[in-house]
Design a protein around this motif. Sequence first.
Motif, PDB file in Angstrom:
ATOM      1  N   THR A   7       0.838  -1.197   0.000  1.00 33.64           N
ATOM      2  CA  THR A   7       0.000   0.000   0.000  1.00 33.64           C
ATOM      3  C   THR A   7       0.870   1.243   0.000  1.00 33.64           C
ATOM      4  N   ILE A   8       1.906   1.238   0.837  1.00 32.86           N
ATOM      5  CA  ILE A   8       2.821   2.374   0.930  1.00 32.86           C
ATOM      6  C   ILE A   8       3.551   2.590  -0.401  1.00 32.86           C
ATOM      7  N   VAL A   9       3.952   1.492  -1.037  1.00 29.05           N
ATOM      8  CA  VAL A   9       4.596   1.593  -2.351  1.00 29.05           C
ATOM      9  C   VAL A   9       3.724   2.422  -3.287  1.00 29.05           C
ATOM     10  N   ASN A  10       2.437   2.150  -3.247  1.00 25.79           N
ATOM     11  CA  ASN A  10       1.535   2.804  -4.188  1.00 25.79           C
ATOM     12  C   ASN A  10       1.068   4.174  -3.716  1.00 25.79           C
ATOM     13  N   VAL A  11       1.251   4.482  -2.432  1.00 27.48           N
ATOM     14  CA  VAL A  11       1.067   5.867  -2.000  1.00 27.48           C
ATOM     15  C   VAL A  11       2.101   6.740  -2.722  1.00 27.48           C
ATOM     16  N   GLY A  12       3.354   6.284  -2.703  1.00 25.17           N
ATOM     17  CA  GLY A  12       4.386   7.008  -3.438  1.00 25.17           C
ATOM     18  C   GLY A  12       4.161   6.961  -4.937  1.00 25.17           C
ATOM     19  N   GLY A  13       3.737   5.772  -5.421  1.00 23.04           N
ATOM     20  CA  GLY A  13       3.482   5.633  -6.851  1.00 23.04           C
ATOM     21  C   GLY A  13       2.316   6.472  -7.323  1.00 23.04           C
ATOM     22  N   PHE A  14       1.372   6.767  -6.422  1.00 27.05           N
ATOM     23  CA  PHE A  14       0.221   7.605  -6.756  1.00 27.05           C
ATOM     24  C   PHE A  14       0.582   9.088  -6.692  1.00 27.05           C
ATOM     25  N   ALA A  15       1.318   9.468  -5.651  1.00 28.70           N
ATOM     26  CA  ALA A  15       1.638  10.888  -5.462  1.00 28.70           C
ATOM     27  C   ALA A  15       2.668  11.393  -6.461  1.00 28.70           C
ATOM     28  N   GLY A  16       3.651  10.548  -6.796  1.00 28.58           N
ATOM     29  CA  GLY A  16       4.722  10.983  -7.692  1.00 28.58           C
ATOM     30  C   GLY A  16       4.232  11.506  -9.033  1.00 28.58           C
ATOM     31  N   PRO A  17       3.413  10.745  -9.767  1.00 29.58           N
ATOM     32  CA  PRO A  17       2.927  11.235 -11.057  1.00 29.58           C
ATOM     33  C   PRO A  17       2.046  12.479 -10.950  1.00 29.58           C
ATOM     34  N   ILE A  18       1.342  12.660  -9.819  1.00 36.94           N
ATOM     35  CA  ILE A  18       0.533  13.866  -9.669  1.00 36.94           C
ATOM     36  C   ILE A  18       1.435  15.097  -9.628  1.00 36.94           C
ATOM     37  N   PHE A  19       2.484  15.039  -8.804  1.00 38.26           N
ATOM     38  CA  PHE A  19       3.431  16.145  -8.758  1.00 38.26           C
ATOM     39  C   PHE A  19       4.098  16.334 -10.120  1.00 38.26           C
ATOM     40  N   ALA A  20       4.493  15.211 -10.736  1.00 33.72           N
ATOM     41  CA  ALA A  20       5.173  15.295 -12.028  1.00 33.72           C
ATOM     42  C   ALA A  20       4.260  15.876 -13.103  1.00 33.72           C
ATOM     43  N   GLY A  21       2.989  15.436 -13.115  1.00 26.75           N
ATOM     44  CA  GLY A  21       2.054  15.955 -14.096  1.00 26.75           C
ATOM     45  C   GLY A  21       1.834  17.450 -13.938  1.00 26.75           C
ATOM     46  N   TYR A  22       1.884  17.924 -12.687  1.00 20.98           N
ATOM     47  CA  TYR A  22       1.702  19.361 -12.444  1.00 20.98           C
ATOM     48  C   TYR A  22       2.923  20.159 -12.888  1.00 20.98           C
ATOM     49  N   GLN A  81      -7.712  16.866 -23.570  1.00 15.49           N
ATOM     50  CA  GLN A  81      -7.636  15.465 -23.174  1.00 15.49           C
ATOM     51  C   GLN A  81      -7.021  15.347 -21.777  1.00 15.49           C
ATOM     52  N   ILE A  82      -7.343  14.277 -21.101  1.00 17.04           N
ATOM     53  CA  ILE A  82      -6.768  14.023 -19.779  1.00 17.04           C
ATOM     54  C   ILE A  82      -5.313  13.594 -19.925  1.00 17.04           C
ATOM     55  N   ASN A  83      -4.471  14.108 -19.041  1.00 17.42           N
ATOM     56  CA  ASN A  83      -3.066  13.686 -19.053  1.00 17.42           C
ATOM     57  C   ASN A  83      -2.969  12.169 -18.921  1.00 17.42           C
ATOM     58  N   PRO A  84      -2.259  11.480 -19.806  1.00 15.11           N
ATOM     59  CA  PRO A  84      -2.155  10.017 -19.699  1.00 15.11           C
ATOM     60  C   PRO A  84      -1.641   9.531 -18.355  1.00 15.11           C
ATOM     61  N   GLU A  85      -0.710  10.294 -17.746  1.00  9.07           N
ATOM     62  CA  GLU A  85      -0.139   9.835 -16.485  1.00  9.07           C
ATOM     63  C   GLU A  85      -1.180   9.800 -15.370  1.00  9.07           C
ATOM     64  N   TYR A  86      -2.221  10.648 -15.466  1.00 11.68           N
ATOM     65  CA  TYR A  86      -3.254  10.633 -14.442  1.00 11.68           C
ATOM     66  C   TYR A  86      -4.146   9.397 -14.576  1.00 11.68           C
ATOM     67  N   LEU A  87      -4.399   8.973 -15.803  1.00 12.84           N
ATOM     68  CA  LEU A  87      -5.156   7.738 -15.993  1.00 12.84           C
ATOM     69  C   LEU A  87      -4.348   6.540 -15.514  1.00 12.84           C
ATOM     70  N   ILE A  88      -3.065   6.505 -15.859  1.00 10.02           N
ATOM     71  CA  ILE A  88      -2.199   5.418 -15.406  1.00 10.02           C
ATOM     72  C   ILE A  88      -2.150   5.376 -13.886  1.00 10.02           C
ATOM     73  N   ASN A  89      -2.243   6.541 -13.281  1.00  7.44           N
ATOM     74  CA  ASN A  89      -2.129   6.642 -11.829  1.00  7.44           C
ATOM     75  C   ASN A  89      -3.311   6.013 -11.095  1.00  7.44           C
ATOM     76  N   LEU A  90      -4.381   5.708 -11.816  1.00 12.44           N
ATOM     77  CA  LEU A  90      -5.508   5.022 -11.186  1.00 12.44           C
ATOM     78  C   LEU A  90      -5.094   3.646 -10.663  1.00 12.44           C
ATOM     79  N   ASP A  91      -4.083   3.047 -11.283  1.00 14.60           N
ATOM     80  CA  ASP A  91      -3.564   1.767 -10.804  1.00 14.60           C
ATOM     81  C   ASP A  91      -3.094   1.894  -9.357  1.00 14.60           C
ATOM     82  N   ALA A  92      -2.258   2.878  -9.106  1.00 15.48           N
ATOM     83  CA  ALA A  92      -1.755   3.085  -7.742  1.00 15.48           C
ATOM     84  C   ALA A  92      -2.866   3.527  -6.805  1.00 15.48           C
ATOM     85  N   GLY A  93      -3.779   4.389  -7.290  1.00 15.08           N
ATOM     86  CA  GLY A  93      -4.859   4.864  -6.445  1.00 15.08           C
ATOM     87  C   GLY A  93      -5.768   3.734  -5.975  1.00 15.08           C
TER      88      GLY A  93
END
Length: 583
Positions: free
Chosen positions: A165-180, A428-440
């Motif tokens: 779960t913790i792995v994916n907390v980082g995996g979820f937050a990282g792309p959000i910051f990166a996408g911004y 269009q939605i940023n692709p990284e945000y859709l991919i990030n649903l995996d971690a979410g």
Amino acid sequence: MTEAPDQAQAAPKRSKFPKTFYVANIMEIFERMAWYGFFAVSSLYLTSPISEGGLGFSSVQRGILQGIIPFLLYLFPVITGALADRYGYRRTFLVAFSILTPAYFLLGKSAFFSDLTGIGTFPIFFFFFLLVAMGAATFKPVVVGTVGRTTDDSNRGLGFGIFYTIVNVGGFAGPIFAGYVRAISWDLVFVMSSVWIAVNFLPTLLLYKEPTTEAESDEKRSFLRVLTDAQDVLGNGRFALLVVPVLLVVMVAGGEWISWWWALGVGVGWILVNMVWNALITQEKEDTPWFFQKARIGNWPFVLYLVILSGFWASFNQIFITMPEYIRDFVETGGLVDTMGIFGEGFVGFIASVNVDSVATWLTEQTAAHGAISVGETSRELFFDLVHLKVRVPEEVIAAELSRLSTMAAPEVGALETAKRWADEYRQINPEYLINLDAGAIVIFQIMVSAVIQRWKPFPVLVVGTLVAGTGIALGSIAVTGMLTVLAIVVFAFGEMIASPKSQEYVARIAPKDKVALFMGYYFSGSSPPPRCWCSTTPWSRASRPCASPPKRWKTRARTRRPPEDPCRHSTPTPMPTSNRAG
């Protein structure tokens, strides 16, 4: 009268997790934020035009980078894990962070060093990416080894569920910051990754308690003995001599330095040579030199487990390697943008941000370059050019607008108005945000899934997880709308939730206490993708090439949108153009 024995033995009391367990989880969050912050957008960065801040690499070059480097990243932990068991986890963490902090920063400066030295951007990026891989490979087996060493039979299942779960907390937050920050500058993506890694020096130096003892004991193994122990897990020296050259040939073929037919011939030939070599050896003694021994596998069940595990990870790698490019080029997410409007314009602006000035500049430049055009080859090229700016404009609209602007005395004024309209209608939605649903999804459901499967045996769990993940991949291969893509990613996430934590728990359970990081290194080797095999032959990556056939069924919104025609329908395939920096 004697008292009847209890019908069921009381469940053992669950042990508490020590502080080091939580410290390792904290470090994992920041390391995953760094890795996935970069890797989730790497396909877009590598293949975006230089004018948009990307490197302008072809899909073939992108496949080489994302095939060979992760291939090595997941092989190195066998060595780094073995060394960590011997020399200590805390020291190994510090080495990993000392490599990763500058490596991420330098990765974003590849174009700068290319201009400075005159060397092509591709080899420079390859080298810095290799440094990142070495640092990550040093970190991976140690953090998972820490979880293994700080848990026991009473809490190991829960411990690895928490960890994943913790792995994916980082995996979820990282792309959000990166996408911004990538909307501001691609350079900031790499700066942020470097900062996240640097933060990890603090818990390592101040809070982490060393769980290993060999480094301070009187019975220290030599460096050579450490390597020998690492090899013996899978087999003897002859077995290593059989396997390593085959892996090297696969890697060379993945880099397109030789053809796959040559690789197949060399690989099969080497296997036949070793079979004959085995047949010629009729007698062995205890002191027989390794090269006069028959090739033997050391731990059959573990090797078989790694082979099955590789099937799951082959699917997993597609989510981050090829799917972002496919979503960007061929998936219509406009309908999903409309649906997300219920959360307000601010939310929509975040997940589907468009740089209006960049679109206006693009329109002005293309008007000057092409003038009036009709729907055809040029409009198809411009369609794919525009998706890099996160707007999906029909070819006929592009042609009509360029024709209109070409008649204006000041096309830049009309271009700005058009850019604003396109940003509203075709974003269009940023692709990284859709991919990030995996971690979410994993962050939300992992603990529940782990509780359900905690008493299942590892092999059935891995098979079921791989089948569920494969279903998600199959859905993704036919996805042409945002909603279907979301469904594919969520289905895959449940397959990952089933298979991955249980596989880590199993390896930690069977590993000798003094070789946990070594066995975890082999666990990661099972997730090593063969170079380019999984990066350029999937439906997603094939669709991303200039001569690929896009999906035939396209869902549209109320306004008419259609995909570009297949550029190979009326022409022969042509090589993907390369950037002038991609030396």
